[in-house]
Design a protein around this motif. Sequence first.
Motif, PDB file in Angstrom:
ATOM      1  N   THR A 159       0.846  -1.192   0.000  1.00 26.49           N
ATOM      2  CA  THR A 159       0.000   0.000   0.000  1.00 26.49           C
ATOM      3  C   THR A 159       0.881   1.242   0.000  1.00 26.49           C
ATOM      4  O   THR A 159       2.081   1.181   0.314  1.00 26.49           O
ATOM      5  N   LYS A 160       0.273   2.367  -0.326  1.00 29.41           N
ATOM      6  CA  LYS A 160       1.000   3.633  -0.288  1.00 29.41           C
ATOM      7  C   LYS A 160       1.526   3.902   1.110  1.00 29.41           C
ATOM      8  O   LYS A 160       2.669   4.354   1.288  1.00 29.41           O
ATOM      9  N   GLU A 161       0.712   3.612   2.125  1.00 25.32           N
ATOM     10  CA  GLU A 161       1.108   3.854   3.518  1.00 25.32           C
ATOM     11  C   GLU A 161       2.305   2.998   3.904  1.00 25.32           C
ATOM     12  O   GLU A 161       3.208   3.473   4.609  1.00 25.32           O
ATOM     13  N   GLU A 162       2.346   1.755   3.442  1.00 21.56           N
ATOM     14  CA  GLU A 162       3.482   0.876   3.755  1.00 21.56           C
ATOM     15  C   GLU A 162       4.765   1.371   3.105  1.00 21.56           C
ATOM     16  O   GLU A 162       5.841   1.349   3.728  1.00 21.56           O
ATOM     17  N   ILE A 163       4.666   1.833   1.885  1.00 24.46           N
ATOM     18  CA  ILE A 163       5.852   2.334   1.179  1.00 24.46           C
ATOM     19  C   ILE A 163       6.368   3.602   1.840  1.00 24.46           C
ATOM     20  O   ILE A 163       7.577   3.761   2.068  1.00 24.46           O
ATOM     21  N   VAL A 164       5.451   4.518   2.168  1.00 24.20           N
ATOM     22  CA  VAL A 164       5.857   5.781   2.800  1.00 24.20           C
ATOM     23  C   VAL A 164       6.467   5.517   4.176  1.00 24.20           C
ATOM     24  O   VAL A 164       7.477   6.134   4.548  1.00 24.20           O
ATOM     25  N   ALA A 165       5.897   4.590   4.937  1.00 26.26           N
ATOM     26  CA  ALA A 165       6.432   4.272   6.267  1.00 26.26           C
ATOM     27  C   ALA A 165       7.853   3.727   6.157  1.00 26.26           C
ATOM     28  O   ALA A 165       8.741   4.114   6.936  1.00 26.26           O
ATOM     29  N   ALA A 166       8.094   2.850   5.198  1.00 20.59           N
ATOM     30  CA  ALA A 166       9.431   2.298   5.001  1.00 20.59           C
ATOM     31  C   ALA A 166      10.403   3.384   4.543  1.00 20.59           C
ATOM     32  O   ALA A 166      11.552   3.452   4.998  1.00 20.59           O
ATOM     33  N   ALA A 167       9.939   4.237   3.636  1.00 24.04           N
ATOM     34  CA  ALA A 167      10.787   5.326   3.131  1.00 24.04           C
ATOM     35  C   ALA A 167      11.120   6.315   4.238  1.00 24.04           C
ATOM     36  O   ALA A 167      12.252   6.812   4.333  1.00 24.04           O
ATOM     37  N   LEU A 168      10.150   6.606   5.095  1.00 22.95           N
ATOM     38  CA  LEU A 168      10.366   7.547   6.194  1.00 22.95           C
ATOM     39  C   LEU A 168      11.444   7.023   7.143  1.00 22.95           C
ATOM     40  O   LEU A 168      12.327   7.783   7.569  1.00 22.95           O
ATOM     41  N   GLU A 169      11.385   5.761   7.479  1.00 18.89           N
ATOM     42  CA  GLU A 169      12.385   5.185   8.375  1.00 18.89           C
ATOM     43  C   GLU A 169      13.762   5.145   7.715  1.00 18.89           C
ATOM     44  O   GLU A 169      14.781   5.359   8.374  1.00 18.89           O
ATOM     45  N   LEU A 170      13.787   4.902   6.413  1.00 22.99           N
ATOM     46  CA  LEU A 170      15.055   4.905   5.682  1.00 22.99           C
ATOM     47  C   LEU A 170      15.698   6.286   5.722  1.00 22.99           C
ATOM     48  O   LEU A 170      16.900   6.429   5.996  1.00 22.99           O
ATOM     49  N   VAL A 171      14.898   7.320   5.482  1.00 23.62           N
ATOM     50  CA  VAL A 171      15.402   8.692   5.522  1.00 23.62           C
ATOM     51  C   VAL A 171      15.785   9.079   6.948  1.00 23.62           C
ATOM     52  O   VAL A 171      16.799   9.748   7.173  1.00 23.62           O
ATOM     53  N   SER A 172      15.008   8.655   7.932  1.00 19.86           N
ATOM     54  CA  SER A 172      15.306   8.951   9.328  1.00 19.86           C
ATOM     55  C   SER A 172      16.667   8.403   9.731  1.00 19.86           C
ATOM     56  O   SER A 172      17.416   9.041  10.479  1.00 19.86           O
ATOM     57  N   GLU A 173      17.003   7.246   9.220  1.00 16.87           N
ATOM     58  CA  GLU A 173      18.267   6.599   9.581  1.00 16.87           C
ATOM     59  C   GLU A 173      19.458   7.124   8.774  1.00 16.87           C
ATOM     60  O   GLU A 173      20.543   7.320   9.323  1.00 16.87           O
ATOM     61  N   LYS A 174      19.238   7.363   7.459  1.00 14.03           N
ATOM     62  CA  LYS A 174      20.381   7.596   6.576  1.00 14.03           C
ATOM     63  C   LYS A 174      20.333   8.905   5.794  1.00 14.03           C
ATOM     64  O   LYS A 174      21.307   9.255   5.124  1.00 14.03           O
ATOM     65  N   GLY A 175      19.207   9.620   5.847  1.00 16.99           N
ATOM     66  CA  GLY A 175      19.106  10.866   5.104  1.00 16.99           C
ATOM     67  C   GLY A 175      18.440  10.690   3.759  1.00 16.99           C
ATOM     68  O   GLY A 175      18.311   9.568   3.237  1.00 16.99           O
ATOM     69  N   LEU A 176      18.005  11.801   3.168  1.00 22.94           N
ATOM     70  CA  LEU A 176      17.251  11.766   1.917  1.00 22.94           C
ATOM     71  C   LEU A 176      18.064  11.170   0.777  1.00 22.94           C
ATOM     72  O   LEU A 176      17.500  10.532  -0.121  1.00 22.94           O
ATOM     73  N   GLU A 177      19.381  11.347   0.800  1.00 23.67           N
ATOM     74  CA  GLU A 177      20.212  10.829  -0.284  1.00 23.67           C
ATOM     75  C   GLU A 177      20.164   9.297  -0.357  1.00 23.67           C
ATOM     76  O   GLU A 177      20.481   8.709  -1.391  1.00 23.67           O
ATOM     77  N   ALA A 178      19.764   8.650   0.744  1.00 29.53           N
ATOM     78  CA  ALA A 178      19.663   7.189   0.761  1.00 29.53           C
ATOM     79  C   ALA A 178      18.346   6.688   0.191  1.00 29.53           C
ATOM     80  O   ALA A 178      18.174   5.479   0.007  1.00 29.53           O
ATOM     81  N   LEU A 179      17.431   7.605  -0.094  1.00 27.01           N
ATOM     82  CA  LEU A 179      16.112   7.201  -0.585  1.00 27.01           C
ATOM     83  C   LEU A 179      16.170   6.973  -2.091  1.00 27.01           C
ATOM     84  O   LEU A 179      15.792   7.824  -2.891  1.00 27.01           O
TER      85      LEU A 179
END
Length: 202
Positions: A8-28
């Motif tokens: 779902t869109k919510e699942e993708i955004v949640a995963a992306a948010l945690e990825l950015v939280s850990e590593k920054g936008l450049e990791a997305l």
Amino acid sequence: MPPKPKFTKEEIVAAALELVSEKGLEALTARDLGKRLGSSARPIFTVFKSMEEVQEAVRIAALKRFESYAEKAMDYTPVVKQVGMQMILFAIEEPKLYQLVYMSENTGATNFDGIVERLGEVAHLCVEVIQRDYGLTQADARVLFEHVWIYTFGIGALCATGMCRFSQEEIIQMLGQNFMGVLFYAKSGRMTMPTPVPHKED
């Protein structure tokens, strides 16, 4: 018939948010987000048209996470000072998300109005509370908020980038002194915001 989305869109955004939280936008990237989801990148694009669209969804989600911090300030007085405390706490605990929300380039903004729109409902609430609690006009309350926010943003940026570390007591003192000083000028009728220099295209 288009394929049924695997996520779902919510699942993708949640995963992306945690990825950015850990590593920054450049990791997305599509590849890394796919790995975070335990999949290839393909399912992402059954929901989103591009990674730019994913980035914007993540920025909105990051702002909502900040708003969850700001909501905690509504039970304190003065509210605006506590919002500032929560903003700096957000910078300390979520430095990558702070940088995404408040320190990413905003080419469409030529004055503070553009910034306020990016801040969301929190900004409008702060102006309303200042106007109500300190007997200011809406215009003066808005200018006071702008001055205080710029100062608070600076402290948050120092914390989010690791340039400085302040104790809670130091932050409380700095925000309190700044707020009372700006409030004095607001009540004197002498406070204004400088006119921004127009952005020049290269």
